[in-house]
Design a protein around this motif. Structure first.
Motif, mmCIF file in Angstrom:
data_model
loop_
_atom_site.group_PDB
_atom_site.id
_atom_site.type_symbol
_atom_site.label_atom_id
_atom_site.label_comp_id
_atom_site.label_asym_id
_atom_site.label_seq_id
_atom_site.Cartn_x
_atom_site.Cartn_y
_atom_site.Cartn_z
ATOM 1 N N LYS A 175 -8.050 -13.534 -1.773
ATOM 2 C CA LYS A 175 -6.622 -13.837 -1.964
ATOM 3 C C LYS A 175 -5.849 -12.640 -2.507
ATOM 4 O O LYS A 175 -4.740 -12.331 -2.024
ATOM 5 C CB LYS A 175 -6.466 -15.035 -2.895
ATOM 6 N N ALA A 176 -6.388 -11.959 -3.496
ATOM 7 C CA ALA A 176 -5.684 -10.828 -4.104
ATOM 8 C C ALA A 176 -5.644 -9.609 -3.194
ATOM 9 O O ALA A 176 -4.900 -8.658 -3.459
ATOM 10 C CB ALA A 176 -6.347 -10.463 -5.433
ATOM 11 N N LYS A 177 -6.399 -9.638 -2.115
ATOM 12 C CA LYS A 177 -6.468 -8.491 -1.210
ATOM 13 C C LYS A 177 -5.492 -8.600 -0.042
ATOM 14 O O LYS A 177 -5.366 -7.671 0.751
ATOM 15 C CB LYS A 177 -7.894 -8.347 -0.666
#
Length: 225
Positions: A175-177
């Motif tokens: 998700k953070a990528k």
């Protein structure tokens, strides 16, 4: 009065209350048999990898929707996916998965990034969430671990909603990528223009909606690490 069944049991030297052979099979043997039949995710992936290296995948490779295009500013391979060229409803999706594995397996041994262009895609280009979930579950941990950035260029409201849902409930590890970018030039902060080979329709569309030179990457952002 003795029934015919009881008489027959006595003649055969059996007790009419003796359970059948199937019923007397030790439970631990049943468990062992089930364990033997279970295929691990690693074994399943290796089997698919062997198929990917031997089967004819020109049906997918010839489309040109998925390929490697140079490296980013940190020297990491860039994998490009063009959504418009992916005929999700007129393609053997199993072969599509095999080609994905064939292309990415040697790349994901180290750090890499993906640039997905949602430019001018339609509902005919959207694979089902069920298929995406299957693919994500099949790919080993190295795919998630070594993916350092997933850029989505020209996202729509649908894309943003589906990305949020997928990364929240099915793929939280990445998700953070995930980074949504409104234009191609935003990518130049992470990937130099000379390294990024993309179809002409993408840059033409980009100029139509964004104009020329709307972003100065060196002054505003740095590549995702």
């Amino acid at each position: 009065m003795m029934t015919m069944v009881e008489e027959l049991s006595i003649d055969l030297g059996m007790d009419s209350t003796t359970p059948s052979a199937a019923a007397t099979t030790p439970s631990h043997l049943d468990g062992a048999m089930e364990e033997i039949e279970i295929e691990t995710s690693e074994e399943r992936y290796e089997k698919l990898l062997r198929r990917a290296r031997t089967e004819d995948l020109t049906e997918v490779s010839g489309i040109g929707c998925l390929y490697q295009s140079g490296v980013d500013r940190l020297g990491r391979p860039v994998v490009v996916f063009c959504g418009k060229w992916f005929p999700a409803h007129n393609l053997d999706l199993e072969k599509a998965m095999l080609y994905l594995i064939y292309l990415l397996d040697p790349i994901v041994k180290g750090d890499y990034v993906i640039a997905y262009f949602h430019t001018l895609t339609s509902s005919n280009n959207y694979p089902s969430l069920h298929w995406l979930r299957d693919v994500y579950s099949i790919l080993p941990y190295k795919y998630k671990k070594n993916l350092k950035a997933f850029y989505i260029v020209h996202p729509t409201f649908w894309t943003k909603m589906m990305t949020w849902w997928f990364t929240t409930f099915m793929a939280p590890a990445i998700k953070a990528k995930v980074h949504s970018l409104p234009g191609v030039e935003h990518l130049y902060a992470a990937i130099s223009k000379e390294q990024l080979e993309i179809p002409a329709y993408i840059t033409e569309y980009d100029m139509t909606i964004n104009g020329l030179h709307y972003f100065q990457p060196d002054a505003q952002t740095s590549p995702a690490s």
